[in-house]
Design an enzyme around this catalytic site. Structure first.
Site, PDB file in Angstrom:
ATOM      1  N   GLU A   1       0.840  -1.202   0.000  1.00  0.00           N
ATOM      2  CA  GLU A   1       0.000   0.000   0.000  1.00  0.00           C
ATOM      3  C   GLU A   1       0.873   1.249   0.000  1.00  0.00           C
ATOM      4  O   GLU A   1       0.605   2.224  -0.730  1.00  0.00           O
ATOM      5  CB  GLU A   1      -0.910  -0.010   1.224  1.00  0.00           C
ATOM      6  CG  GLU A   1      -1.755   1.239   1.381  1.00  0.00           C
ATOM      7  CD  GLU A   1      -2.270   1.395   2.801  1.00  0.00           C
ATOM      8  OE1 GLU A   1      -2.652   2.532   3.156  1.00  0.00           O
ATOM      9  OE2 GLU A   1      -2.272   0.400   3.552  1.00  0.00           O
TER      10      GLU A   1
ATOM     11  N   ASP B   1       0.678   3.770  -3.148  1.00  0.00           N
ATOM     12  CA  ASP B   1       0.244   5.154  -2.984  1.00  0.00           C
ATOM     13  C   ASP B   1       1.153   6.092  -3.764  1.00  0.00           C
ATOM     14  O   ASP B   1       0.690   7.004  -4.467  1.00  0.00           O
ATOM     15  CB  ASP B   1       0.232   5.505  -1.497  1.00  0.00           C
ATOM     16  CG  ASP B   1      -0.144   6.954  -1.238  1.00  0.00           C
ATOM     17  OD1 ASP B   1      -1.225   7.375  -1.678  1.00  0.00           O
ATOM     18  OD2 ASP B   1       0.645   7.662  -0.597  1.00  0.00           O
TER      19      ASP B   1
ATOM     20  N   GLU C   1      -4.555   0.530  -3.665  1.00  0.00           N
ATOM     21  CA  GLU C   1      -3.182   1.035  -3.665  1.00  0.00           C
ATOM     22  C   GLU C   1      -2.177  -0.114  -3.588  1.00  0.00           C
ATOM     23  O   GLU C   1      -1.136  -0.083  -4.262  1.00  0.00           O
ATOM     24  CB  GLU C   1      -2.979   2.006  -2.512  1.00  0.00           C
ATOM     25  CG  GLU C   1      -3.745   3.315  -2.681  1.00  0.00           C
ATOM     26  CD  GLU C   1      -3.545   4.269  -1.537  1.00  0.00           C
ATOM     27  OE1 GLU C   1      -3.674   5.496  -1.766  1.00  0.00           O
ATOM     28  OE2 GLU C   1      -3.270   3.819  -0.406  1.00  0.00           O
TER      29      GLU C   1
END
Length: 261
Positions: free
Chosen positions: A73, A77, A149
């Protein structure tokens, strides 16, 4: 959303798919292979996608299994933000830095990414712990957005930047073109900041002042501070949700930003 091999799927909600099933069976609602097909990437290392779909609550209960998705993640991102920023730069050559920032924020946010997850049916493929399962974790926007993400991060590691770009463009679709054309609404935090700055009020700060609940289902409490005064409070299942709730309260409720969630 079109799957890799063509055709549009009717995707049941995670709750509908899981109804009547034992908790041990819920992980099998949708296979990793099917998710790979829906996002349009053939993984050379499918274990990366398994990791992207594994929530911390599941890994806590199965420490010997696949790692949870928070590292992916983190990477996803950054990759997602870069891909969207590059696309907006290319598609909107006349936009200013401030306009590009606003348009990126309209795309790279929890609500948009949770919507992407819902269209892909990711809720049915998540690996959750029993506590998160009981708390409808498959439908929580924060968990769904985090999974998107993480998938972007997994694709980047598996296939490089080009593969990640193809997946992100496929996920966002027309929303990316709309944002490049300026058809966006400021997110609730941006709307609050613009209102405060227009009135000479300065820039607000968001402070986490408390948490409650078990580790797998925490609730965060946030205060907005402006000129050393608390102007609003909010609560949410993640820091982002709590900050948005506080900003929405500062603006005067959901009607202030069109009910953004």
């Amino acid at each position: 959303m079109l799957c890799k091999h063509g055709g549009r799927r009717d995707i049941p909600s995670a709750r509908e798919a899981a109804s009547g099933m034992a908790l041990s069976d819920v992980e099998q609602i949708m296979s990793v292979e099917e998710i790979a097909g829906r996002i349009g990437h053939a993984f050379a290392r499918p274990e990366l996608l398994e990791e992207a779909l594994t929530h911390r609550s599941h890994q806590n209960e199965h420490p010997e299994g696949v790692a949870h998705n928070e590292r992916l993640e983190f990477l996803g991102d950054a990759v997602l933000g870069m891909i969207v920023a590059e696309a907006l730069m290319r598609l909107a050559p006349e936009a200013s830095e401030g306009q590009l920032t606003q348009r990126r924020a309209a795309l790279v946010n929890e609500a948009t990414l949770a919507g992407v997850a819902a269209r892909l049916g990711l809720g049915g493929a998540l690996r959750l712990g029993r506590g998160e399962e009981k708390n409808d974790g498959r439908e929580k926007p924060s968990i769904l957005a985090d999974a998107v993400e993480a998938i972007v991060g997994a694709v980047f590691l598996d296939g490089g930047l080009g593969a990640a770009q193809a997946v992100v463009h496929g996920m966002l679709g027309d929303a990316l073109d709309d944002a490049a054309g300026g058809a966006v609404r400021p997110d609730v935090k941006t709307a609050l900041q613009e209102r405060l700055q227009a009135g000479g009020g300065g820039t607000p700060s968001y402070l986490v002042v408390g948490t409650s609940g078990p580790e797998h289902s925490k609730v965060f409490e946030v205060q907005i501070v402006l000129n050393d005064e608390v102007i609003a409070r909010g609560r949410g299942r993640s820091k982002k949700e709590a900050e948005k709730d506080a900003a929405r309260n500062a603006l005067g409720g959901a009607a202030a930003d069109g009910g953004e969630r």
